[in-house]
Design a protein around this motif. Structure first.
Motif, PDB file in Angstrom:
ATOM      1  N   ALA A   1       0.841  -1.199   0.000  1.00  0.00           N
ATOM      2  CA  ALA A   1       0.000   0.000   0.000  1.00  0.00           C
ATOM      3  C   ALA A   1       0.872   1.244   0.000  1.00  0.00           C
ATOM      4  O   ALA A   1       0.554   2.229  -0.674  1.00  0.00           O
ATOM      5  N   PHE A   2       1.982   1.220   0.735  1.00  0.00           N
ATOM      6  CA  PHE A   2       2.854   2.394   0.767  1.00  0.00           C
ATOM      7  C   PHE A   2       3.639   2.562  -0.521  1.00  0.00           C
ATOM      8  O   PHE A   2       3.897   3.680  -0.962  1.00  0.00           O
ATOM      9  N   THR A   3       4.028   1.462  -1.144  1.00  0.00           N
ATOM     10  CA  THR A   3       4.816   1.572  -2.376  1.00  0.00           C
ATOM     11  C   THR A   3       3.938   1.929  -3.567  1.00  0.00           C
ATOM     12  O   THR A   3       4.419   2.495  -4.531  1.00  0.00           O
ATOM     13  N   SER A   4       2.636   1.608  -3.490  1.00  0.00           N
ATOM     14  CA  SER A   4       1.764   1.921  -4.625  1.00  0.00           C
ATOM     15  C   SER A   4       1.336   3.380  -4.627  1.00  0.00           C
ATOM     16  O   SER A   4       0.835   3.866  -5.629  1.00  0.00           O
ATOM     17  N   ILE A   5       1.542   4.089  -3.489  1.00  0.00           N
ATOM     18  CA  ILE A   5       1.198   5.511  -3.441  1.00  0.00           C
ATOM     19  C   ILE A   5       2.223   6.281  -4.263  1.00  0.00           C
ATOM     20  O   ILE A   5       3.429   6.061  -4.145  1.00  0.00           O
ATOM     21  N   ASN A   6       1.729   7.194  -5.092  1.00  0.00           N
ATOM     22  CA  ASN A   6       2.623   8.015  -5.901  1.00  0.00           C
ATOM     23  C   ASN A   6       3.046   9.217  -5.064  1.00  0.00           C
ATOM     24  O   ASN A   6       2.351  10.226  -4.997  1.00  0.00           O
ATOM     25  N   TRP A   7       4.194   9.071  -4.379  1.00  0.00           N
ATOM     26  CA  TRP A   7       4.638  10.100  -3.442  1.00  0.00           C
ATOM     27  C   TRP A   7       5.007  11.394  -4.149  1.00  0.00           C
ATOM     28  O   TRP A   7       4.850  12.475  -3.581  1.00  0.00           O
ATOM     29  N   GLU A   8       5.516  11.300  -5.390  1.00  0.00           N
ATOM     30  CA  GLU A   8       5.931  12.507  -6.114  1.00  0.00           C
ATOM     31  C   GLU A   8       4.741  13.429  -6.349  1.00  0.00           C
ATOM     32  O   GLU A   8       4.837  14.642  -6.161  1.00  0.00           O
ATOM     33  N   VAL A   9       3.601  12.856  -6.720  1.00  0.00           N
ATOM     34  CA  VAL A   9       2.402  13.658  -6.959  1.00  0.00           C
ATOM     35  C   VAL A   9       1.921  14.285  -5.656  1.00  0.00           C
ATOM     36  O   VAL A   9       1.519  15.454  -5.628  1.00  0.00           O
ATOM     37  N   ILE A  10       1.996  13.538  -4.560  1.00  0.00           N
ATOM     38  CA  ILE A  10       1.556  14.067  -3.271  1.00  0.00           C
ATOM     39  C   ILE A  10       2.431  15.243  -2.854  1.00  0.00           C
ATOM     40  O   ILE A  10       1.930  16.275  -2.410  1.00  0.00           O
ATOM     41  N   PHE A  11       3.755  15.112  -3.016  1.00  0.00           N
ATOM     42  CA  PHE A  11       4.645  16.208  -2.633  1.00  0.00           C
ATOM     43  C   PHE A  11       4.464  17.417  -3.542  1.00  0.00           C
ATOM     44  O   PHE A  11       4.567  18.557  -3.091  1.00  0.00           O
ATOM     45  N   GLN A  12       4.190  17.189  -4.826  1.00  0.00           N
ATOM     46  CA  GLN A  12       3.948  18.309  -5.731  1.00  0.00           C
ATOM     47  C   GLN A  12       2.675  19.046  -5.349  1.00  0.00           C
ATOM     48  O   GLN A  12       2.650  20.286  -5.312  1.00  0.00           O
ATOM     49  N   LEU A  13       1.613  18.319  -5.048  1.00  0.00           N
ATOM     50  CA  LEU A  13       0.368  18.958  -4.634  1.00  0.00           C
ATOM     51  C   LEU A  13       0.542  19.685  -3.306  1.00  0.00           C
ATOM     52  O   LEU A  13      -0.013  20.770  -3.112  1.00  0.00           O
ATOM     53  N   LEU A  14       1.323  19.096  -2.397  1.00  0.00           N
ATOM     54  CA  LEU A  14       1.560  19.737  -1.109  1.00  0.00           C
ATOM     55  C   LEU A  14       2.337  21.038  -1.265  1.00  0.00           C
ATOM     56  O   LEU A  14       1.994  22.050  -0.647  1.00  0.00           O
ATOM     57  N   SER A  15       3.353  21.039  -2.126  1.00  0.00           N
ATOM     58  CA  SER A  15       4.127  22.265  -2.323  1.00  0.00           C
ATOM     59  C   SER A  15       3.300  23.335  -3.020  1.00  0.00           C
ATOM     60  O   SER A  15       3.399  24.516  -2.684  1.00  0.00           O
ATOM     61  N   VAL A  16       2.466  22.944  -3.976  1.00  0.00           N
ATOM     62  CA  VAL A  16       1.585  23.919  -4.630  1.00  0.00           C
ATOM     63  C   VAL A  16       0.602  24.500  -3.615  1.00  0.00           C
ATOM     64  O   VAL A  16       0.349  25.708  -3.608  1.00  0.00           O
ATOM     65  N   ALA A  17       0.069  23.659  -2.740  1.00  0.00           N
ATOM     66  CA  ALA A  17      -0.863  24.138  -1.716  1.00  0.00           C
ATOM     67  C   ALA A  17      -0.172  25.109  -0.770  1.00  0.00           C
ATOM     68  O   ALA A  17      -0.755  26.137  -0.398  1.00  0.00           O
TER      69      ALA A  17
END
Length: 44
Positions: free
Chosen positions: A8-24
């Motif tokens: 479950a942790f490896t299937s999460i796309n962490w790059e997209v999450i960090f990009q959305l977090l930085s944009v927010a």
């Protein structure tokens, strides 16, 4: 159990999450600076 949890942790796309977090954070930072300026009467 640990295998499914790890998958479950490896299937999460962490790059997209960090990009959305930085944009927010960038979007929130603009009004936050304006609010601080207004609160302190333009005195940083």
């Amino acid at each position: 159990m640990f295998d499914t949890l790890f998958n479950a942790f490896t299937s999460i796309n962490w790059e997209v999450i960090f990009q959305l977090l930085s944009v927010a954070l960038i979007v929130i930072a603009g009004p936050a600076v304006i609010f601080v300026l207004a609160f302190r009467n333009g005195n940083l």
